[in-house]
Design a protein around this motif. Structure first.
Motif, PDB file in Angstrom:
ATOM      1  N   LEU A  88       0.713  -1.490   0.304  1.00  0.00           N
ATOM      2  CA  LEU A  88      -0.348   0.038   0.083  1.00  0.00           C
ATOM      3  C   LEU A  88       1.187   1.157  -0.083  1.00  0.00           C
ATOM      4  CD1 LEU A  88      -2.827  -0.989   2.557  1.00  0.00           C
ATOM      5  CD2 LEU A  88      -2.879  -0.737  -0.139  1.00  0.00           C
ATOM      6  N   MET A  89       2.278   0.975   0.858  1.00  0.00           N
ATOM      7  CA  MET A  89       3.220   2.502   0.843  1.00  0.00           C
ATOM      8  C   MET A  89       3.068   2.386  -0.252  1.00  0.00           C
ATOM      9  SD  MET A  89       4.187   0.937   4.502  1.00  0.00           S
ATOM     10  CE  MET A  89       3.052   0.678   6.420  1.00  0.00           C
ATOM     11  N   ILE A  90       3.295   1.627  -1.414  1.00  0.00           N
ATOM     12  CA  ILE A  90       4.492   1.747  -2.468  1.00  0.00           C
ATOM     13  C   ILE A  90       3.298   2.492  -3.011  1.00  0.00           C
ATOM     14  CG2 ILE A  90       5.679   0.284  -4.169  1.00  0.00           C
ATOM     15  CD1 ILE A  90       6.825  -1.955  -2.146  1.00  0.00           C
ATOM     16  N   LEU A  91       2.134   1.572  -3.896  1.00  0.00           N
ATOM     17  CA  LEU A  91       1.744   2.227  -4.266  1.00  0.00           C
ATOM     18  C   LEU A  91       1.791   3.713  -4.202  1.00  0.00           C
ATOM     19  CD1 LEU A  91      -0.352   1.822  -6.559  1.00  0.00           C
ATOM     20  CD2 LEU A  91      -2.678   1.655  -3.946  1.00  0.00           C
ATOM     21  N   SER A  92       1.221   4.409  -3.090  1.00  0.00           N
ATOM     22  CA  SER A  92       0.720   6.035  -2.551  1.00  0.00           C
ATOM     23  C   SER A  92       1.782   6.373  -3.040  1.00  0.00           C
ATOM     24  CB  SER A  92       0.763   6.082  -0.809  1.00  0.00           C
ATOM     25  OG  SER A  92       0.279   5.498  -0.185  1.00  0.00           O
ATOM     26  N   THR A  93       3.450   5.725  -2.600  1.00  0.00           N
ATOM     27  CA  THR A  93       4.442   6.897  -3.286  1.00  0.00           C
ATOM     28  C   THR A  93       5.029   6.635  -5.196  1.00  0.00           C
ATOM     29  OG1 THR A  93       5.923   5.721  -1.569  1.00  0.00           O
ATOM     30  CG2 THR A  93       7.195   6.573  -3.427  1.00  0.00           C
ATOM     31  N   TYR A  94       4.793   5.500  -5.252  1.00  0.00           N
ATOM     32  CA  TYR A  94       4.297   5.272  -7.129  1.00  0.00           C
ATOM     33  C   TYR A  94       3.513   6.679  -7.830  1.00  0.00           C
ATOM     34  CZ  TYR A  94       3.940   2.969 -11.285  1.00  0.00           C
ATOM     35  OH  TYR A  94       3.446   3.365 -13.259  1.00  0.00           O
ATOM     36  N   ILE A  95       2.510   7.075  -7.236  1.00  0.00           N
ATOM     37  CA  ILE A  95       1.627   8.095  -7.733  1.00  0.00           C
ATOM     38  C   ILE A  95       2.609   9.526  -7.116  1.00  0.00           C
ATOM     39  CG2 ILE A  95      -0.152   9.353  -7.432  1.00  0.00           C
ATOM     40  CD1 ILE A  95      -0.979   6.742  -6.155  1.00  0.00           C
ATOM     41  N   GLY A  96       3.209   9.986  -6.404  1.00  0.00           N
ATOM     42  CA  GLY A  96       3.706  10.605  -6.340  1.00  0.00           C
ATOM     43  C   GLY A  96       3.676  11.576  -5.276  1.00  0.00           C
ATOM     44  N   TYR A  97       3.211  12.864  -5.158  1.00  0.00           N
ATOM     45  CA  TYR A  97       3.566  14.164  -4.495  1.00  0.00           C
ATOM     46  C   TYR A  97       1.618  14.368  -4.154  1.00  0.00           C
ATOM     47  CZ  TYR A  97       2.841  18.894  -2.823  1.00  0.00           C
ATOM     48  OH  TYR A  97       2.738  19.360  -1.948  1.00  0.00           O
ATOM     49  N   LYS A  98       0.951  14.030  -5.581  1.00  0.00           N
ATOM     50  CA  LYS A  98      -0.329  13.969  -5.390  1.00  0.00           C
ATOM     51  C   LYS A  98      -1.143  13.174  -4.613  1.00  0.00           C
ATOM     52  CE  LYS A  98      -1.248  15.729  -9.963  1.00  0.00           C
ATOM     53  NZ  LYS A  98       0.225  16.381 -10.333  1.00  0.00           N
ATOM     54  N   ALA A  99      -0.799  11.781  -4.013  1.00  0.00           N
ATOM     55  CA  ALA A  99      -0.731  10.904  -3.074  1.00  0.00           C
ATOM     56  C   ALA A  99      -0.589  11.743  -1.778  1.00  0.00           C
ATOM     57  CB  ALA A  99      -0.440   9.606  -3.708  1.00  0.00           C
ATOM     58  N   LEU A 100       0.462  12.241  -1.711  1.00  0.00           N
ATOM     59  CA  LEU A 100       0.775  12.243  -0.288  1.00  0.00           C
ATOM     60  C   LEU A 100      -0.356  13.722   0.068  1.00  0.00           C
ATOM     61  CD1 LEU A 100       4.438  13.047  -0.703  1.00  0.00           C
ATOM     62  CD2 LEU A 100       3.345  11.627   0.634  1.00  0.00           C
ATOM     63  N   SER A 101      -0.475  14.694  -0.805  1.00  0.00           N
ATOM     64  CA  SER A 101      -1.092  16.392  -0.403  1.00  0.00           C
ATOM     65  C   SER A 101      -2.350  15.082  -0.278  1.00  0.00           C
ATOM     66  CB  SER A 101      -1.775  16.519  -1.811  1.00  0.00           C
ATOM     67  OG  SER A 101      -2.212  17.565  -2.041  1.00  0.00           O
ATOM     68  N   PHE A 102      -3.388  14.405  -1.158  1.00  0.00           N
ATOM     69  CA  PHE A 102      -4.718  13.733  -0.782  1.00  0.00           C
ATOM     70  C   PHE A 102      -4.144  13.101   0.434  1.00  0.00           C
ATOM     71  CE2 PHE A 102      -6.538   9.590  -0.685  1.00  0.00           C
ATOM     72  CZ  PHE A 102      -8.432  10.595  -1.323  1.00  0.00           C
ATOM     73  N   LEU A 103      -4.033  12.071   1.778  1.00  0.00           N
ATOM     74  CA  LEU A 103      -3.492  11.574   2.093  1.00  0.00           C
ATOM     75  C   LEU A 103      -3.920  12.653   3.301  1.00  0.00           C
ATOM     76  CD1 LEU A 103      -0.839   8.415   1.820  1.00  0.00           C
ATOM     77  CD2 LEU A 103      -3.385   8.204   1.946  1.00  0.00           C
ATOM     78  N   SER A 104      -2.511  14.163   3.353  1.00  0.00           N
ATOM     79  CA  SER A 104      -2.678  14.931   3.934  1.00  0.00           C
ATOM     80  C   SER A 104      -3.678  14.812   4.157  1.00  0.00           C
ATOM     81  CB  SER A 104      -1.697  16.176   3.515  1.00  0.00           C
ATOM     82  OG  SER A 104      -0.161  15.725   3.140  1.00  0.00           O
ATOM     83  N   TYR A 105      -4.981  15.689   3.594  1.00  0.00           N
ATOM     84  CA  TYR A 105      -5.959  16.183   3.661  1.00  0.00           C
ATOM     85  C   TYR A 105      -7.238  15.094   4.601  1.00  0.00           C
ATOM     86  CZ  TYR A 105      -5.175  19.377   0.554  1.00  0.00           C
ATOM     87  OH  TYR A 105      -4.965  21.190  -0.012  1.00  0.00           O
ATOM     88  N   LEU A 106      -6.776  13.883   4.432  1.00  0.00           N
ATOM     89  CA  LEU A 106      -7.518  12.785   5.270  1.00  0.00           C
ATOM     90  C   LEU A 106      -6.695  12.295   6.752  1.00  0.00           C
ATOM     91  CD1 LEU A 106      -9.431  10.523   5.046  1.00  0.00           C
ATOM     92  CD2 LEU A 106      -7.291   9.256   4.154  1.00  0.00           C
ATOM     93  N   ILE A 107      -5.218  12.221   6.228  1.00  0.00           N
ATOM     94  CA  ILE A 107      -4.946  12.035   8.215  1.00  0.00           C
ATOM     95  C   ILE A 107      -4.774  13.384   8.802  1.00  0.00           C
ATOM     96  CG2 ILE A 107      -2.417  11.304   9.332  1.00  0.00           C
ATOM     97  CD1 ILE A 107      -2.666   9.442   6.271  1.00  0.00           C
ATOM     98  N   LEU A 108      -4.020  14.364   8.942  1.00  0.00           N
ATOM     99  CA  LEU A 108      -3.478  15.212   9.362  1.00  0.00           C
ATOM    100  C   LEU A 108      -5.506  15.683  10.366  1.00  0.00           C
ATOM    101  CD1 LEU A 108      -1.857  17.108  10.425  1.00  0.00           C
ATOM    102  CD2 LEU A 108      -2.548  19.499   9.369  1.00  0.00           C
ATOM    103  N   PRO A 109      -6.069  16.293   9.867  1.00  0.00           N
ATOM    104  CA  PRO A 109      -7.331  16.349  10.491  1.00  0.00           C
ATOM    105  C   PRO A 109      -7.964  15.053  12.281  1.00  0.00           C
ATOM    106  CG  PRO A 109      -7.969  17.128   8.588  1.00  0.00           C
ATOM    107  CD  PRO A 109      -6.656  16.450   8.567  1.00  0.00           C
TER     108      PRO A 109
END
Length: 456
Positions: A155-176
């Protein structure tokens, strides 16, 4: 810089501009940067660090250590580093070509990031993910340590494969959810253990000096501070990168770490997740661990893939798969052997990682002093600029020597090792560059012509 064509954008969609400047059309604003930086660098590791502080210091001393010591130093370092990323639009390791040369930057990036973060810590965190999942769901083969490490790593490899856009999306979900869960845990602990007055009067079970606490808080975040350009190269303005990092360090980071300190002081257990479980936050703890580990390890692998691509030119998404598979297999092996000690391996990657601040000192000196005052490049957008067809050095002896001096200082000079390494490398880089230039001594060895950053 001209805007990329539609065809070029398709070629770069997963490569994330790994070997060249991020175009202005692909940059983000302050809000996105703040969320991405905070979620990427400020999750479960900070909570456990707060648990350690709460086990050795009272709340007032912990606050002093965090706000006046660790946070201030890290805010300055991260702001300086993040601004370089925003000005250049380059990843940390491509930017290292200027202070160390292309070969020097490749070798240092491969050793200090690909091995330590991309493979080493990615494997450790994936293994830990498996351990936690097996404890939450015992006697289930799908959640055994080695199996959970495998699918969690995937799962973590998949997120990294996509790149910054995946990090950005996860951030909107995880930080709050992190903010909400810590707030709930803190309020529960306060209501069940004597109120806010009990937080201020609680005494820790052991003793830690204020100097050691500051050292630990700096050490916890120094790597993230120095590889901030991997994220801030997507900033629209350097001001946004600096503001986002500073807000992160003075708002989100203290909230997480001091919230954990308060919970530990009230409950008496330094393992923050166990404390939250005792407070009845079972699902909350699961969310913190799963989502926190997910994004932290995604960032580990993301930085590792950027470093690997700089050392061995290939598309960043392919590099993330190679580096991630190696780390995941290591994690699964540890989980399958069930008893293999990670201590020697952690010691090795910690040793390599402790050299990173020395590299940061040389980078700061090259960008803010040598390029600005010695080379006369006043425009910060031009100081770390790679132009197709232009020649650049293979090795920069000034950077290599100053890095070595900083590394020695970090290991042997008393005080905060990371700060010592940065300051010595910074000073030595300036002195050596000045002396070599005044004496007309050539310190840049070899030449290569930059061909652009497109990797097919």
């Amino acid at each position: 810089m001209t805007s990329p064509t539609a065809r070029e954008r398709r070629r770069f969609i997963f490569d994330d501009y790994s070997l060249e400047e991020v175009p202005t059309t692909e940059r983000y604003g302050l809000y996105n940067l703040f969320l991405t930086l905070s979620a990427s660098f400020g999750a479960i590791a900070v909570l456990f660090a707060g648990g350690v502080l709460g086990g050795g210091l009272n709340f007032v001393d912990s606050t002093i250590a965090v706000l006046t010591g660790g946070t201030t130093a890290l805010a300055i370092i991260g702001a300086l580093s993040g601004a370089i990323g925003a000005y250049s639009g380059l990843s940390t390791y491509v930017g290292w070509r200027f202070p160390f040369g292309r070969v020097g930057g490749k070798v240092l990036g491969l050793a200090l990031i690909t091995i330590t973060t991309g493979i080493g810590w990615f494997a450790v965190e994936s293994w830990f993910f498996g351990v936690v999942m097996s404890e939450i769901f015992p006697h289930n083969p799908f959640f055994s340590v080695w199996a959970a490490a495998l699918w969690g790593g995937a799962l973590m490899i998949l997120s990294t494969y996509i790149g910054y856009k995946a990090l950005s999306f996860l951030s909107y979900l995880i930080l709050p959810q992190h903010v909400w869960l810590i707030a709930v845990g803190l309020l529960l602990a306060v209501s069940l253990h004597g109120g806010w007055g009990a937080v201020l009067t609680a005494t820790p079970k052991s003793h830690m000096t204020l100097a050691q606490a500051i050292t630990d808080t700096v050490g916890l975040y120094i790597a993230g501070s120095l590889i901030a350009p991997d994220i801030t190269r997507f900033a629209k303005r350097a001001k946004d990168a600096v503001t986002a990092w500073t807000l992160h360090m003075y708002v989100f980071y203290p909230f997480l770490i001091l919230g954990a300190v308060a919970i530990v002081l009230l409950t008496g257990n330094v393992i923050i997740t166990e404390d939250m479980l005792k407070l009845g936050m079972g699902i909350g703890v699961l969310l913190i661990i799963v989502l926190g580990q997910w994004i932290i390890n995604t960032v580990n692998l993301y930085s590792g893939s950027l470093s690997f691509t700089n050392a061995i030119p290939m598309r960043r998404d392919y590099a993330s798969i190679i580096v991630g598979v190696i780390g995941t297999l290591l994690a699964a092996y540890w989980g399958y052997t069930a008893g293999a000690s990670l201590t020697p391996f952690e010691g090795f990657i910690s040793l390599l990682g402790s050299l990173l601040p020395a590299a940061g000192g040389s980078v700061f000196a090259e960008f803010y002093i040598v390029r600005r005052y010695f080379d006369g490049i006043k425009d910060p957008y031009q100081r770390f600029k790679l132009e197709p067809g232009k020649e650049y050095p293979e090795i920069n002896l000034v950077g290599i020597l100053s890095f070595a001096a900083g590394a020695v200082a970090g290991f042997f000079v008393p005080g905060i090792a990371a700060i010592n390494a940065i300051l010595v490398a910074f000073t030595m880089h300036i002195v050596l560059a000045y002396v070599f230039k005044r004496a007309n001594i050539r310190y840049e060895i070899g030449k290569y012509a930059y061909r652009g950053g497109v990797v097919k």
